[in-house]
Design a protein around this motif. Structure first.
Motif, PDB file in Angstrom:
ATOM      1  N   LEU A 142       0.846  -1.210   0.000  1.00 43.15           N
ATOM      2  CA  LEU A 142       0.000   0.000   0.000  1.00 43.15           C
ATOM      3  C   LEU A 142       0.874   1.251   0.000  1.00 43.15           C
ATOM      4  O   LEU A 142       0.563   2.226  -0.688  1.00 43.15           O
ATOM      5  CB  LEU A 142      -0.938  -0.003   1.215  1.00 43.15           C
ATOM      6  N   SER A 143       1.981   1.178   0.738  1.00 42.57           N
ATOM      7  CA  SER A 143       2.865   2.338   0.790  1.00 42.57           C
ATOM      8  C   SER A 143       3.507   2.609  -0.579  1.00 42.57           C
ATOM      9  O   SER A 143       3.535   3.740  -1.065  1.00 42.57           O
ATOM     10  CB  SER A 143       3.899   2.101   1.896  1.00 42.57           C
ATOM     11  N   GLN A 161       0.780   3.933  -2.933  1.00 42.28           N
ATOM     12  CA  GLN A 161       0.455   5.348  -2.732  1.00 42.28           C
ATOM     13  C   GLN A 161       1.440   6.248  -3.489  1.00 42.28           C
ATOM     14  O   GLN A 161       1.055   7.228  -4.112  1.00 42.28           O
ATOM     15  CB  GLN A 161       0.517   5.673  -1.231  1.00 42.28           C
ATOM     16  N   GLN A 162       2.717   5.859  -3.432  1.00 44.39           N
ATOM     17  CA  GLN A 162       3.723   6.650  -4.157  1.00 44.39           C
ATOM     18  C   GLN A 162       3.518   6.561  -5.662  1.00 44.39           C
ATOM     19  O   GLN A 162       3.641   7.564  -6.377  1.00 44.39           O
ATOM     20  CB  GLN A 162       5.129   6.179  -3.786  1.00 44.39           C
ATOM     21  N   ALA A 196      -3.928   6.285 -11.415  1.00 47.68           N
ATOM     22  CA  ALA A 196      -4.780   6.364 -10.221  1.00 47.68           C
ATOM     23  C   ALA A 196      -6.209   6.693 -10.634  1.00 47.68           C
ATOM     24  O   ALA A 196      -7.175   6.082 -10.160  1.00 47.68           O
ATOM     25  CB  ALA A 196      -4.231   7.413  -9.261  1.00 47.68           C
ATOM     26  N   SER A 253       0.592   8.774  -6.707  1.00 48.31           N
ATOM     27  CA  SER A 253       0.821  10.214  -6.802  1.00 48.31           C
ATOM     28  C   SER A 253       1.758  10.546  -7.969  1.00 48.31           C
ATOM     29  O   SER A 253       1.662  11.612  -8.565  1.00 48.31           O
ATOM     30  CB  SER A 253       1.307  10.801  -5.475  1.00 48.31           C
ATOM     31  N   ILE A 284      -8.407   7.510  -3.529  1.00 48.74           N
ATOM     32  CA  ILE A 284      -7.591   6.306  -3.719  1.00 48.74           C
ATOM     33  C   ILE A 284      -7.691   5.380  -2.502  1.00 48.74           C
ATOM     34  O   ILE A 284      -7.553   4.162  -2.615  1.00 48.74           O
ATOM     35  CB  ILE A 284      -6.116   6.669  -4.036  1.00 48.74           C
ATOM     36  N   SER A 285      -7.976   5.956  -1.342  1.00 51.29           N
ATOM     37  CA  SER A 285      -8.041   5.135  -0.130  1.00 51.29           C
ATOM     38  C   SER A 285      -9.197   4.141  -0.206  1.00 51.29           C
ATOM     39  O   SER A 285      -9.171   3.096   0.444  1.00 51.29           O
ATOM     40  CB  SER A 285      -8.161   6.006   1.117  1.00 51.29           C
ATOM     41  N   PHE A 320      -7.817   1.168  -1.927  1.00 51.62           N
ATOM     42  CA  PHE A 320      -6.923   0.479  -1.005  1.00 51.62           C
ATOM     43  C   PHE A 320      -7.726  -0.293   0.049  1.00 51.62           C
ATOM     44  O   PHE A 320      -7.337  -1.402   0.443  1.00 51.62           O
ATOM     45  CB  PHE A 320      -5.956   1.469  -0.345  1.00 51.62           C
TER      46      PHE A 320
END
Lengths: 226, 226
Positions: free
Chosen positions: B178-179, B182-183, B192, B186, B206-207, B210
Motif C-alpha cells: 500500500l505504501s 500510494q507513491q 490512479a 501520486s 484512492i483510499s 486500497f
C-alpha cells in the motif's frame, strides 16, 4: 509407480542404472540453470528487453527440467532421489562461475547450454526411443541461445579488447565444468561407464569424452569470435 | 507501430493513457515476481519437489508477463517504456519483503499473487474486450497458488505458534504494498484516475481502492488460517 520386480520388464526401462543418473544430472542441470539465468537476467541485463530475452531462455530450461522429471517418474524413479547426487557438483560450478557482467552472463549461457546439449546428444545415442524423443524436444530449442552469440560477437566487434577477457572467462567455465565432471564420474561410476559406452569405440577412458566436449566447446568459442 | 494521429482510431486502443500504465505496472509486477519467486525457490525450498512447485508458479508469472508485453506492443506502446516508471516501486517492495524462510516465501507468493489478481479484475472491468481476454487467460491460473495455502495451513496446524509470526509477516507485505502503491498513485495520476473510475461509484479517493484491496487481503489471510 510399478512394483520393483516389474520395473525391469517395462518396455521403456533401460537396464543400466546409469540411465537414471543421466536423466537426474540433466534434470538438475536444467533446474539450476533456470534459476541462475533468471538471477543473471534480473541483476545484470542492461535493459528490460535484454532481461526478457535471457529470462525467455531460462524459462525454456525450466520446460526441459519438466520433461526430464516427468520421464524419470514414468520410468518409476523418484526424480528428487535421481537429482540429489548431482546437486553439490552443479551448485559448486555455478558458485565458482558467477558472472559479474552482462557479457559474462551471455557467454556462460551459451557455453553451459552447449555442454548440456552435448550430453543430450550422447543420451540420444544410447537410450531407448522414448528418451530419444525427449532429446529431440530439447534440441528443438537449440537455436534459442543464438541471441547470446550475436550479442557477444557484436560487443567484441565494437570493443576488440573484450575478446581476451571473455576468452579467459570461457576457459574458466569449461575448466570448472571438467573438474566437477571428473568428480561426478568417480562418484557415479555407472554414469561414467554409460557415457563411455556411448563412445562406441571400445575406449574406457573418461578423458576421451572430455576431449570431445572440449573440441565442441572450442567450436562454440569460434562462433562467438573469442 | 502507428502514427500518433491514427492511434486513437484503433479499435482496441483505449483513450486513457492510464491503460498503458496499468499494463506496464502489471507487466513489471509479473517479470519481477517471476525472478523473486525463482530465487526464493532455489534458496529456501526444503526439498527439490518444493523447489519445483514454487518454480512452476514463477514460470507461470513469466508467461503472464509475455502476454502483457505482447499486448502493449500490439497497442503500439513500447513495453520497456511502459514498465520503466514502476521498476523502482516494485523493486523496493521486493527488497523490503525478502522472505527469510520457506513459509514466509509461500505467504508472500499467495499475498502477492492475490494483490495482482485484484488489479487484473479491476483491469477487466474497464478495459477493452481484447484486454478482458488477456485477463481471462491470467485468471485461469488463479488456482495455482492454492498449493501455498495448503502448505501454510498444514504448517500452522502442526505448529500453532507460527500463526502469529506469519500474520505479522502478511501485514508487513500488504503494508509495504500500500505504501509503494500510494507513491505510484501520486507519481502516475492517470493510472490512479483510471483505477478510481473503475470503482464506478463516483468516489475519487484512492483510499477507497486500497480499502477494497485490504478487504480482499484479509479474506486470503483467513484462507491460510492466519
Amino acid at each position: 509407480m510399478f512394483p520393483k520386480f516389474l520395473r525391469s520388464t517395462l518396455p521403456s526401462m533401460k537396464e543400466s542404472p546409469g540411465v537414471v543418473d543421466l536423466l537426474g544430472v540433466l534434470a538438475y542441470a536444467e533446474l539450476s540453470a533456470y534459476a541462475r539465468m533468471t538471477e543473471d537476467a534480473a541483476t545484470l541485463a542492461p535493459s528490460l528487453a535484454d532481461r526478457a530475452a535471457l529470462s525467455e531462455l531460462a524459462v525454456t530450461e525450466y520446460a526441459h527440467f519438466r520433461l526430464l522429471r516427468d520421464r524419470l517418474a514414468e520410468l518409476g524413479a523418484d526424480p528428487d532421489a535421481a537429482m540429489t547426487p548431482f546437486v553439490g557438483a552443479l551448485d559448486a560450478w555455478h558458485a565458482q562461475t558467477r558472472p559479474t557482467d552482462w557479457l559474462q552472463a551471455l557467454v556462460k549461457t551459451y557455453v553451459g547450454d552447449g555442454i548440456a546439449l552435448d550430453f543430450y546428444r550422447e543420451a540420444a545415442r544410447l537410450l531407448d526411443p522414448s528418451i530419444a524423443k525427449l532429446v529431440d524436444e530439447v534440441l528443438v530449442d537449440e537455436g534459442r541461445s543464438q541471441f547470446a552469440v550475436e550479442r557477444v560477437r557484436a560487443a567484441i566487434e565494437a570493443h576488440p579488447a573484450e575478446a581476451g577477457r571473455l576468452a579467459l572467462w570461457a576457459r574458466r567455465l569449461v575448466g570448472e565444468a571438467l573438474s566437477q565432471g571428473q568428480q561426478v564420474a568417480s562418484a557415479r561410476p555407472e554414469l561414467a561407464l554409460l557415457l563411455m559406452e556411448s563412445q562406441q569405440e571400445g575406449h574406457t577412458d573418461i578423458s576421451r569424452l572430455f576431449a570431445k566436449l572440449t573440441e565442441a566447446h572450442n567450436k562454440r568459442m569460434a562462433a562467438m569470435g573469442i
